[in-house]
Design an enzyme around this catalytic site. Sequence first.
Site, mmCIF file in Angstrom:
data_model
loop_
_atom_site.group_PDB
_atom_site.id
_atom_site.type_symbol
_atom_site.label_atom_id
_atom_site.label_comp_id
_atom_site.label_asym_id
_atom_site.label_seq_id
_atom_site.Cartn_x
_atom_site.Cartn_y
_atom_site.Cartn_z
ATOM 1 N N HIS A 64 0.857 -1.188 0.000
ATOM 2 C CA HIS A 64 0.000 0.000 0.000
ATOM 3 C C HIS A 64 0.887 1.230 0.000
ATOM 4 O O HIS A 64 2.111 1.133 0.171
ATOM 5 C CB HIS A 64 -0.992 -0.020 1.169
ATOM 6 C CG HIS A 64 -0.384 0.086 2.535
ATOM 7 N ND1 HIS A 64 0.524 -0.823 3.032
ATOM 8 C CD2 HIS A 64 -0.565 0.994 3.531
ATOM 9 C CE1 HIS A 64 0.862 -0.486 4.263
ATOM 10 N NE2 HIS A 64 0.228 0.622 4.596
ATOM 11 N N HIS A 66 1.201 3.925 1.970
ATOM 12 C CA HIS A 66 1.721 4.635 3.149
ATOM 13 C C HIS A 66 3.238 4.765 2.994
ATOM 14 O O HIS A 66 3.910 3.836 2.539
ATOM 15 C CB HIS A 66 1.412 3.848 4.434
ATOM 16 C CG HIS A 66 0.175 4.321 5.153
ATOM 17 N ND1 HIS A 66 -0.631 3.455 5.865
ATOM 18 C CD2 HIS A 66 -0.382 5.559 5.295
ATOM 19 C CE1 HIS A 66 -1.627 4.152 6.409
ATOM 20 N NE2 HIS A 66 -1.499 5.419 6.079
ATOM 21 N N ASP A 68 5.742 4.583 4.915
ATOM 22 C CA ASP A 68 6.675 3.610 5.514
ATOM 23 C C ASP A 68 6.773 2.328 4.683
ATOM 24 O O ASP A 68 7.547 1.426 5.016
ATOM 25 C CB ASP A 68 6.325 3.297 6.986
ATOM 26 C CG ASP A 68 4.898 2.848 7.221
ATOM 27 O OD1 ASP A 68 3.987 3.371 6.555
ATOM 28 O OD2 ASP A 68 4.681 1.962 8.079
ATOM 29 N N HIS A 69 6.033 2.285 3.555
ATOM 30 C CA HIS A 69 6.086 1.123 2.655
ATOM 31 C C HIS A 69 6.531 1.475 1.236
ATOM 32 O O HIS A 69 6.824 0.579 0.439
ATOM 33 C CB HIS A 69 4.715 0.428 2.607
ATOM 34 C CG HIS A 69 4.279 -0.060 3.952
ATOM 35 N ND1 HIS A 69 4.336 -1.388 4.322
ATOM 36 C CD2 HIS A 69 3.831 0.613 5.043
ATOM 37 C CE1 HIS A 69 3.938 -1.514 5.587
ATOM 38 N NE2 HIS A 69 3.616 -0.307 6.039
ATOM 39 N N HIS A 153 -7.352 -1.785 6.577
ATOM 40 C CA HIS A 153 -6.363 -0.789 7.030
ATOM 41 C C HIS A 153 -6.881 0.629 6.799
ATOM 42 O O HIS A 153 -6.289 1.409 6.075
ATOM 43 C CB HIS A 153 -5.055 -1.038 6.266
ATOM 44 C CG HIS A 153 -3.886 -0.241 6.769
ATOM 45 N ND1 HIS A 153 -3.566 -0.115 8.100
ATOM 46 C CD2 HIS A 153 -2.921 0.457 6.094
ATOM 47 C CE1 HIS A 153 -2.476 0.617 8.218
ATOM 48 N NE2 HIS A 153 -2.064 0.995 7.025
ATOM 49 N N ASP A 176 -0.349 -4.110 6.273
ATOM 50 C CA ASP A 176 -0.859 -3.444 7.474
ATOM 51 C C ASP A 176 -2.354 -3.740 7.565
ATOM 52 O O ASP A 176 -3.102 -3.478 6.630
ATOM 53 C CB ASP A 176 -0.667 -1.927 7.373
ATOM 54 C CG ASP A 176 0.787 -1.511 7.547
ATOM 55 O OD1 ASP A 176 1.661 -2.391 7.553
ATOM 56 O OD2 ASP A 176 1.031 -0.291 7.679
ATOM 57 N N HIS A 246 6.747 -5.349 11.355
ATOM 58 C CA HIS A 246 6.077 -4.041 11.398
ATOM 59 C C HIS A 246 5.680 -3.764 12.845
ATOM 60 O O HIS A 246 4.533 -3.462 13.173
ATOM 61 C CB HIS A 246 4.843 -4.058 10.478
ATOM 62 C CG HIS A 246 4.266 -2.709 10.156
ATOM 63 N ND1 HIS A 246 3.376 -2.070 10.976
ATOM 64 C CD2 HIS A 246 4.447 -1.880 9.105
ATOM 65 C CE1 HIS A 246 3.024 -0.917 10.424
ATOM 66 N NE2 HIS A 246 3.669 -0.772 9.293
HETATM 67 ZN ZN LIG Z 1 2.984 0.641 7.882
HETATM 68 ZN ZN LIG Z 2 -0.047 1.492 6.560
#
Ligand SMILES: [Zn+2]
Ligand SMILES: [Zn+2]
Length: 284
Positions: A64, A66, A68-69, A153, A176, A246
């Site tokens: 996805h 976000h 942090d990915h 999520h 997530d 994670h």
């Molecule tokens: Zn994340």
């Molecule tokens: Zn996320």
Amino acid sequence: MPDRLVLLGSKGGPALRPGGPWPSSSLLRIGGRLIVVDCGLGVTRALVDAGIGLKALDLIFITHLHSDHVLELGPLIHTAWTAGLATPVGVFGPPGTGHYWRRFCQAMEFDIEIRIVDEGRPDIRELVSINEFGEGQVLQQRGLKVSALRVDHPPVIDCFALRFEHGGRSVVFSADTAFFPPLADFARSADILVHEAMLEEGIERLVAKTGNGARLKDHLLASHSFAEEAGRIASDAGVKSLVLNHLIPADDAGIVEADWIAVVRKTWAGDLTIARDGLVVELA
Ligand SMILES: [Zn+2]
Ligand SMILES: [Zn+2]
């Protein structure tokens, strides 16, 4: 390199703190393919530290969008390109991945154009194919099968768990997600389930530290799974091995590996790994 999973970045969320782990990225070596799953900040450095020549970059999957990915997706491919990448790279991500990639190439236009002319490099924009996917089968190629399941999520709608299969072996990433029972069917009998996890006792201290307390806490509770819920999915799925990844919180000195294990053991009795940056899990 034998088939294996390398947890490159193991923390949940994009913030970095001194001495702490790095955001989400993993390397999966299966059936001779080199697969990067998620590209949080640090993925390039972590791949090099894991002994991977960046020219060998092959398949990249993004669960996805976000940050942090996905934050380092462009920089990873660009750096591989400057390291001599000359073979196609397949990027698979949710809708919006192509937008990210085109805008990244625009942002780096000066450098890309000058290196093509000055250093005779192939056009990076032609080396990369972007494949936006939804739920269902994502890829079937040379014995590798990849499928996706939309998980829970919010407020992100396009967030997908991924299942990789080759030669009778399988590895599933939860992405997530809040506790999501359909994941158990999706992960049925997998060799490894990599599931996100948070630890209840650490959440209060985490939200106090980051400054936007109440809103952050609401997001975490609505959108992520507690460690014991990850264990429940693993048990219901009958997987061979569970990796907690994670991690939230990931850099609280008051929380050690034994705390994670104690909580997961309420719901999962099988093989268990708590992720750390750089940790290798052999795919037997
Ligand atoms: Zn994340
Ligand atoms: Zn996320």
